[in-house]
Write a protein that holds these residues in place. Structure first.
Motif, PDB file in Angstrom:
ATOM      1  N   THR A  57       1.176  -1.205  -0.499  1.00 34.64           N
ATOM      2  CA  THR A  57       0.143  -0.425  -0.158  1.00 34.64           C
ATOM      3  C   THR A  57       0.675   1.226  -0.610  1.00 34.64           C
ATOM      4  N   ILE A  58       0.548   1.869  -1.045  1.00 38.13           N
ATOM      5  CA  ILE A  58       1.545   3.593  -1.484  1.00 38.13           C
ATOM      6  C   ILE A  58       0.028   4.229  -1.248  1.00 38.13           C
ATOM      7  N   ALA A  59       0.393   5.706  -0.101  1.00 34.09           N
ATOM      8  CA  ALA A  59      -0.176   6.631  -0.590  1.00 34.09           C
ATOM      9  C   ALA A  59      -1.999   5.692  -0.361  1.00 34.09           C
ATOM     10  N   THR A  60      -2.739   6.212  -0.457  1.00 41.29           N
ATOM     11  CA  THR A  60      -4.210   5.319  -0.896  1.00 41.29           C
ATOM     12  C   THR A  60      -4.412   4.783  -2.121  1.00 41.29           C
ATOM     13  N   VAL A 153      -4.564   2.920 -14.759  1.00 42.34           N
ATOM     14  CA  VAL A 153      -4.118   1.802 -12.772  1.00 42.34           C
ATOM     15  C   VAL A 153      -5.069   1.675 -12.092  1.00 42.34           C
ATOM     16  N   GLY A 154      -5.845   0.597 -12.676  1.00 49.00           N
ATOM     17  CA  GLY A 154      -6.934  -0.139 -11.601  1.00 49.00           C
ATOM     18  C   GLY A 154      -8.247   0.969 -12.463  1.00 49.00           C
ATOM     19  N   PRO A 155      -8.744   1.116 -11.416  1.00 55.65           N
ATOM     20  CA  PRO A 155      -9.575   2.229 -11.490  1.00 55.65           C
ATOM     21  C   PRO A 155      -9.610   3.621 -12.477  1.00 55.65           C
ATOM     22  N   LYS A 156      -8.116   3.627 -11.912  1.00 57.51           N
ATOM     23  CA  LYS A 156      -8.365   5.054 -12.803  1.00 57.51           C
ATOM     24  C   LYS A 156      -7.140   5.664 -14.059  1.00 57.51           C
ATOM     25  N   LYS A 157      -7.180   6.681 -14.803  1.00 58.16           N
ATOM     26  CA  LYS A 157      -5.700   6.891 -15.405  1.00 58.16           C
ATOM     27  C   LYS A 157      -5.051   7.785 -15.279  1.00 58.16           C
ATOM     28  N   ALA A 158      -3.999   7.056 -15.764  1.00 59.98           N
ATOM     29  CA  ALA A 158      -3.094   7.928 -15.388  1.00 59.98           C
ATOM     30  C   ALA A 158      -2.415   7.963 -16.553  1.00 59.98           C
ATOM     31  N   ALA A 200       4.517  -7.326 -15.935  1.00 64.85           N
ATOM     32  CA  ALA A 200       4.753  -7.674 -14.744  1.00 64.85           C
ATOM     33  C   ALA A 200       4.214  -6.438 -14.479  1.00 64.85           C
ATOM     34  N   PHE A 201       4.369  -5.418 -14.896  1.00 62.97           N
ATOM     35  CA  PHE A 201       3.945  -4.013 -13.806  1.00 62.97           C
ATOM     36  C   PHE A 201       2.428  -3.848 -14.768  1.00 62.97           C
ATOM     37  N   ASP A 202       2.365  -3.990 -15.537  1.00 63.02           N
ATOM     38  CA  ASP A 202       1.168  -3.956 -16.562  1.00 63.02           C
ATOM     39  C   ASP A 202      -0.360  -5.024 -15.324  1.00 63.02           C
ATOM     40  N   GLY A 203       0.402  -5.481 -15.317  1.00 61.01           N
ATOM     41  CA  GLY A 203      -0.166  -6.862 -14.143  1.00 61.01           C
ATOM     42  C   GLY A 203      -0.554  -6.360 -12.536  1.00 61.01           C
ATOM     43  N   MET A 204       0.780  -5.508 -12.180  1.00 60.35           N
ATOM     44  CA  MET A 204       0.691  -5.771 -11.160  1.00 60.35           C
ATOM     45  C   MET A 204      -0.565  -3.597 -10.728  1.00 60.35           C
ATOM     46  N   LEU A 205      -0.475  -3.193 -11.798  1.00 62.51           N
ATOM     47  CA  LEU A 205      -1.629  -2.242 -12.145  1.00 62.51           C
ATOM     48  C   LEU A 205      -2.470  -2.249 -11.995  1.00 62.51           C
ATOM     49  N   ALA A 206      -2.834  -2.940 -13.001  1.00 64.13           N
ATOM     50  CA  ALA A 206      -4.637  -3.781 -13.352  1.00 64.13           C
ATOM     51  C   ALA A 206      -4.836  -4.159 -11.881  1.00 64.13           C
ATOM     52  N   SER A 207      -4.004  -4.519 -10.911  1.00 64.82           N
ATOM     53  CA  SER A 207      -4.396  -5.079  -9.136  1.00 64.82           C
ATOM     54  C   SER A 207      -4.990  -3.575  -8.715  1.00 64.82           C
ATOM     55  N   ALA A 208      -4.725  -2.411  -9.249  1.00 60.70           N
ATOM     56  CA  ALA A 208      -4.577  -1.257  -8.373  1.00 60.70           C
ATOM     57  C   ALA A 208      -5.543  -1.164  -7.489  1.00 60.70           C
ATOM     58  N   THR A 209      -6.081  -1.164  -6.578  1.00 58.59           N
ATOM     59  CA  THR A 209      -7.371  -0.290  -5.872  1.00 58.59           C
ATOM     60  C   THR A 209      -7.043   0.950  -5.364  1.00 58.59           C
ATOM     61  N   PHE A 210      -7.898   1.561  -4.589  1.00 56.79           N
ATOM     62  CA  PHE A 210      -8.163   3.007  -3.688  1.00 56.79           C
ATOM     63  C   PHE A 210      -8.410   2.939  -3.111  1.00 56.79           C
ATOM     64  N   SER A 211      -8.276   3.662  -1.474  1.00 60.33           N
ATOM     65  CA  SER A 211      -8.926   3.615  -0.584  1.00 60.33           C
ATOM     66  C   SER A 211      -9.746   5.132  -1.189  1.00 60.33           C
TER      67      SER A 211
END
Length: 211
Positions: A57-60, A153-158, A200-211
């Motif tokens: 978990t990094i920030a949110t 990046v998860g539900p967001k656009k970066a 690997a990075f694409d898979g990690m970022l697809a898993s992102a969730t935000f609080s």
């Protein structure tokens, strides 16, 4: 050998990043101690990476880490803070919480169209790769945008870009990818991109969730 550098630059105070980054590693894993000043940075051992399915978990933002990697909350040596570390690559990339540093004007805001736009420091970046850890990597001499736009990046656009990085040591020339979430103030960087690391990075970022 290139002098070790932090992402805040030599003139800045490193704790501005480490305090701002409210990051967590998996339970039971500790960042290795920094080596003595006259020692080269130690490479991760085969027992260092986290078990598969570990999260950070990094920030949110919370992500599932790539298999065999660990997120370094605290730097074991200047330049390692926020690194994704594996048994063979001391800094595959970085995930940084820039909320406090950006608010205080201590960093250059990332940009997908700026030269070295993936680098928030005020000094010259180093060319990191599997054989060029922070502290031994040569300085970057150029950075050309190959592609840019937006990426999930998860539900967001970066804000996204891929750069061709040239180095004082041409053997370290590589490509760098970045994702910048300007509202969340989270920066993700992939060093020395390969097709396997891209996946690997694409898979990690697809898993992102935000609080």
């Amino acid at each position: 050998m290139v002098r070790r550098r932090s992402w805040l630059g030599a003139a800045m105070v490193v704790p501005a990043f480490t305090v701002a980054g409210c990051a967590q590693t998996i339970t039971g894993q500790a960042s290795p101690a920094a080596p003595a000043a006259n020692e080269a940075p130690a490479r991760p051992s085969s027992s260092y990476p986290s078990p598969d399915g570990a999260t950070a978990t990094i920030a949110t933002m919370t992500v599932t880490l790539p298999a065999g990697t660990q997120y370094a909350v605290e730097s074991r040596d200047p330049g390692y803070e926020g690194c994704l570390q594996s048994a063979s690559f001391a800094c595959e990339g970085k995930i940084l919480d820039l909320r406090e540093a950006a608010g205080a004007g201590l960093v250059t805001l990332p940009s997908p169209t700026r030269r070295f736009g993936w680098y928030p420091g005020t000094d010259v970046p180093s060319c990191l790769g599997p054989t060029s850890d922070p502290g031994v990597a040569s300085q970057a001499t150029g950075s050309t945008v190959l592609e840019h736009g937006f990426a999930p990046v998860g539900p967001k656009k970066a804000e996204y870009a891929r750069f061709a990085e040239t180095c004082q040591d041409p053997a370290q020339n590589n490509q760098v990818r970045m994702w910048w979430l300007p509202q969340s103030k989270i920066l993700i960087v992939e060093h020395s991109a390969t097709s396997a690391l891209d996946a690997a990075f694409d898979g990690m970022l697809a898993s992102a969730t935000f609080s």
